[in-house]
Design a protein around this motif. Structure first.
Motif, PDB file in Angstrom:
ATOM      1  N   GLY A   1       0.829  -1.190   0.000  1.00  0.00           N
ATOM      2  CA  GLY A   1       0.000   0.000   0.000  1.00  0.00           C
ATOM      3  C   GLY A   1       0.868   1.245   0.000  1.00  0.00           C
ATOM      4  O   GLY A   1       1.959   1.254   0.575  1.00  0.00           O
TER       5      GLY A   1
ATOM      6  N   GLU B   1       3.884  -0.729   4.075  1.00  0.00           N
ATOM      7  CA  GLU B   1       2.591  -1.412   4.115  1.00  0.00           C
ATOM      8  C   GLU B   1       2.638  -2.577   3.140  1.00  0.00           C
ATOM      9  O   GLU B   1       2.799  -2.373   1.934  1.00  0.00           O
ATOM     10  CB  GLU B   1       1.470  -0.448   3.710  1.00  0.00           C
ATOM     11  CG  GLU B   1       1.336   0.773   4.591  1.00  0.00           C
ATOM     12  CD  GLU B   1       0.237   1.707   4.105  1.00  0.00           C
ATOM     13  OE1 GLU B   1      -0.482   1.341   3.140  1.00  0.00           O
ATOM     14  OE2 GLU B   1       0.087   2.800   4.672  1.00  0.00           O
TER      15      GLU B   1
ATOM     16  N   ASP C   1      -5.395  -7.561  -0.795  1.00  0.00           N
ATOM     17  CA  ASP C   1      -5.357  -6.099  -0.763  1.00  0.00           C
ATOM     18  C   ASP C   1      -5.594  -5.578   0.649  1.00  0.00           C
ATOM     19  O   ASP C   1      -4.940  -4.629   1.091  1.00  0.00           O
ATOM     20  CB  ASP C   1      -6.399  -5.519  -1.716  1.00  0.00           C
ATOM     21  CG  ASP C   1      -6.058  -5.744  -3.178  1.00  0.00           C
ATOM     22  OD1 ASP C   1      -4.924  -6.185  -3.464  1.00  0.00           O
ATOM     23  OD2 ASP C   1      -6.923  -5.480  -4.035  1.00  0.00           O
TER      24      ASP C   1
ATOM     25  N   CYS D   1       1.548   4.917   1.266  1.00  0.00           N
ATOM     26  CA  CYS D   1       1.267   5.713   2.460  1.00  0.00           C
ATOM     27  C   CYS D   1       1.701   7.163   2.226  1.00  0.00           C
ATOM     28  O   CYS D   1       2.538   7.441   1.363  1.00  0.00           O
ATOM     29  CB  CYS D   1       2.025   5.109   3.637  1.00  0.00           C
ATOM     30  SG  CYS D   1       1.941   6.070   5.164  1.00  0.00           S
TER      31      CYS D   1
ATOM     32  N   LYS E   1      -7.469   4.191  -0.635  1.00  0.00           N
ATOM     33  CA  LYS E   1      -6.190   3.502  -0.513  1.00  0.00           C
ATOM     34  C   LYS E   1      -5.763   2.971  -1.875  1.00  0.00           C
ATOM     35  O   LYS E   1      -6.575   2.459  -2.656  1.00  0.00           O
ATOM     36  CB  LYS E   1      -6.347   2.357   0.486  1.00  0.00           C
ATOM     37  CG  LYS E   1      -5.136   1.994   1.258  1.00  0.00           C
ATOM     38  CD  LYS E   1      -4.517   3.126   2.014  1.00  0.00           C
ATOM     39  CE  LYS E   1      -3.099   2.719   2.369  1.00  0.00           C
ATOM     40  NZ  LYS E   1      -2.275   3.823   2.812  1.00  0.00           N
TER      41      LYS E   1
ATOM     42  N   ARG F   1      -5.808   0.038  -7.905  1.00  0.00           N
ATOM     43  CA  ARG F   1      -4.803  -1.028  -7.893  1.00  0.00           C
ATOM     44  C   ARG F   1      -3.921  -0.870  -9.128  1.00  0.00           C
ATOM     45  O   ARG F   1      -4.431  -0.704 -10.234  1.00  0.00           O
ATOM     46  CB  ARG F   1      -5.480  -2.395  -7.883  1.00  0.00           C
ATOM     47  CG  ARG F   1      -6.311  -2.657  -6.629  1.00  0.00           C
ATOM     48  CD  ARG F   1      -7.279  -3.816  -6.819  1.00  0.00           C
ATOM     49  NE  ARG F   1      -8.071  -4.058  -5.621  1.00  0.00           N
ATOM     50  CZ  ARG F   1      -9.167  -3.378  -5.297  1.00  0.00           C
ATOM     51  NH1 ARG F   1      -9.591  -2.401  -6.085  1.00  0.00           N
ATOM     52  NH2 ARG F   1      -9.833  -3.668  -4.195  1.00  0.00           N
TER      53      ARG F   1
ATOM     54  N   VAL G   1      -3.163   0.301  -3.904  1.00  0.00           N
ATOM     55  CA  VAL G   1      -2.399  -0.928  -3.700  1.00  0.00           C
ATOM     56  C   VAL G   1      -1.584  -1.231  -4.934  1.00  0.00           C
ATOM     57  O   VAL G   1      -2.060  -1.085  -6.072  1.00  0.00           O
ATOM     58  CB  VAL G   1      -3.354  -2.104  -3.376  1.00  0.00           C
ATOM     59  CG1 VAL G   1      -2.603  -3.433  -3.377  1.00  0.00           C
ATOM     60  CG2 VAL G   1      -4.041  -1.866  -2.035  1.00  0.00           C
TER      61      VAL G   1
ATOM     62  N   ILE H   1      -2.880  -3.533   3.742  1.00  0.00           N
ATOM     63  CA  ILE H   1      -3.076  -2.255   4.423  1.00  0.00           C
ATOM     64  C   ILE H   1      -3.348  -2.439   5.913  1.00  0.00           C
ATOM     65  O   ILE H   1      -3.959  -1.584   6.561  1.00  0.00           O
ATOM     66  CB  ILE H   1      -4.191  -1.429   3.757  1.00  0.00           C
ATOM     67  CG1 ILE H   1      -5.547  -2.141   3.831  1.00  0.00           C
ATOM     68  CG2 ILE H   1      -3.832  -1.130   2.298  1.00  0.00           C
ATOM     69  CD1 ILE H   1      -6.725  -1.246   3.417  1.00  0.00           C
TER      70      ILE H   1
ATOM     71  N   ILE I   1     -10.412   0.813  -0.570  1.00  0.00           N
ATOM     72  CA  ILE I   1      -9.380   0.546  -1.575  1.00  0.00           C
ATOM     73  C   ILE I   1      -9.962   0.887  -2.943  1.00  0.00           C
ATOM     74  O   ILE I   1     -10.827   0.186  -3.461  1.00  0.00           O
ATOM     75  CB  ILE I   1      -8.922  -0.920  -1.528  1.00  0.00           C
ATOM     76  CG1 ILE I   1      -8.405  -1.275  -0.137  1.00  0.00           C
ATOM     77  CG2 ILE I   1      -7.847  -1.188  -2.578  1.00  0.00           C
ATOM     78  CD1 ILE I   1      -8.163  -2.751   0.093  1.00  0.00           C
TER      79      ILE I   1
END
Length: 342
Positions: free
Chosen positions: A36, A64, A142, A38, A335, A315, A337, A146, A312
């Motif tokens: 992830g 992460e 995923d 950050c 978020k 991606r 990923v 996180i 999330i």
């Protein structure tokens, strides 16, 4: 192996080849599957003042992650090759007063994975086995990636009892969204979240807040009136790091209210301390996760049906890291990923 590296002081990261990590007696080597992005990674990428003070290049960034254990040191017990793990990115000394008392999250000598030592934006990462959280139950990769920021959210949301309480959350970034989801799952009565990004406020509505308030257009006092509240919020959770947000929170707290403060301000700012005193407020600073009580809580919350998937939103394959970082910097996301499997 391939890794995302801060090659030298200055802006930018480079996807390049570095030596595979080697496990010490108490370490595990993890084949990274997901990572992830950050806010800390954005600071290191842009090489702002904080990064220049805290990071020594060259450095593999990222903290992460989730992945599969492929090697365990000779002294490792409890973690086995083949285990799916997430990583606790705070590396503690183990010998200070707090560590020896079992309060590892208060270790004054904490070092950060991907900040002070090579991190997880790579095909493999090494870390102490004690920092590997083994997933004993099925978990989405995923979501497993996180667990670090999810832990920040759980630590913040559960610092004070929220069952039946009116909760104010300032800051609808990814951790704020997860904090709202946890507070809702834990039984809060009314949850109000504030931000100035309509995109993030929309995400907050998806995780179940009662009101998502754009504070550039309306006030927290307006939100209280809309919900029929007359005495202020019982629990505040400050995640924005913005001075105005903290001042507004204090002004809208009930007498005897409690504030958990995770947002890290960029500079000092004035606060109405007379209100803190006269309202008899409690303010608790939050940093990272309680090791490892928060991790138990995270796993139990997921087993009990807490859904983080709305948080999330993007991606990317790890080779698309520039696009991923640009998306994160724009802020119109939850978020993000990165996939390291192929």
């Amino acid at each position: 192996m391939r890794a995302l590296v801060k090659v030298a002081p200055g802006p930018g990261l480079e996807l390049t080849d570095v030596p595979d990590p080697v496990a010490g007696p108490g370490d595990v080597v993890v084949r990274v599957l997901r990572t992830g992005i950050c806010g800390t990674d954005l600071h290191i990428d842009s090489w702002d003042e904080w990064a220049a003070r805290n990071v020594t290049a060259p450095l593999v960034v990222g903290h992460e992650f989730a992945g599969e254990v492929v090697e365990a040191g000779a002294a490792v017990t409890g973690v086995r090759v083949g285990d799916l793990v997430s990583g606790e990115g705070h590396l503690v000394c183990g010998t200070c007063r707090n560590c020896r008392a079992g309060r590892r999250h208060l270790c004054a000598n904490t070092r950060g994975l991907g900040v002070h030592r090579d991190g997880a934006f790579a095909q493999y990462v090494v870390l102490p086995a004690a920092n590997a959280w083994v997933h004993r139950d099925p978990v989405d990769l995923d979501v497993a990636a996180i667990f670090d920021p999810f832990g920040n959210a759980v630590h913040t949301a559960l610092s004070f009892p929220v069952v039946g309480e009116d909760v104010l959350i300032t800051g609808a970034g990814p951790i704020g969204l997860m904090t709202a989801a946890v507070a809702r799952h834990a039984g809060a009565r009314n949850i109000v979240i504030t931000d100035v990004s309509e995109h993030r406020l929309d995400l907050a509505r998806k995780v179940g807040v009662d009101l998502a308030v754009d504070v550039s257009r309306s006030t927290i006092a307006d939100a209280q009136a809309e919900l029929g509240m007359s005495e202020g919020f019982d629990v505040g959770m400050e995640l924005s790091g913005q001075p105005a947000a903290m001042r507004d929170m204090i002004a809208n707290m009930a007498h005897g209210g409690r504030i958990a403060m995770l947002g890290l301000p960029a500079a000092e700012f004035p606060v109405d301390w007379s209100s803190v005193v006269l309202k008899m407020l409690q303010i608790k600073g939050i940093y990272g996760r309680e090791m490892f009580e928060t991790w138990y809580s995270m796993s139990v919350l997921l087993q009990a049906g807490l859904d983080l998937t709305p948080v999330i939103t993007h991606r990317f394959h790890h080779t698309e890291y520039e696009k991923a970082f640009a998306t994160a910097r724009e802020g119109r996301c939850g978020k993000i990923v990165l996939d390291w499997e192929n």
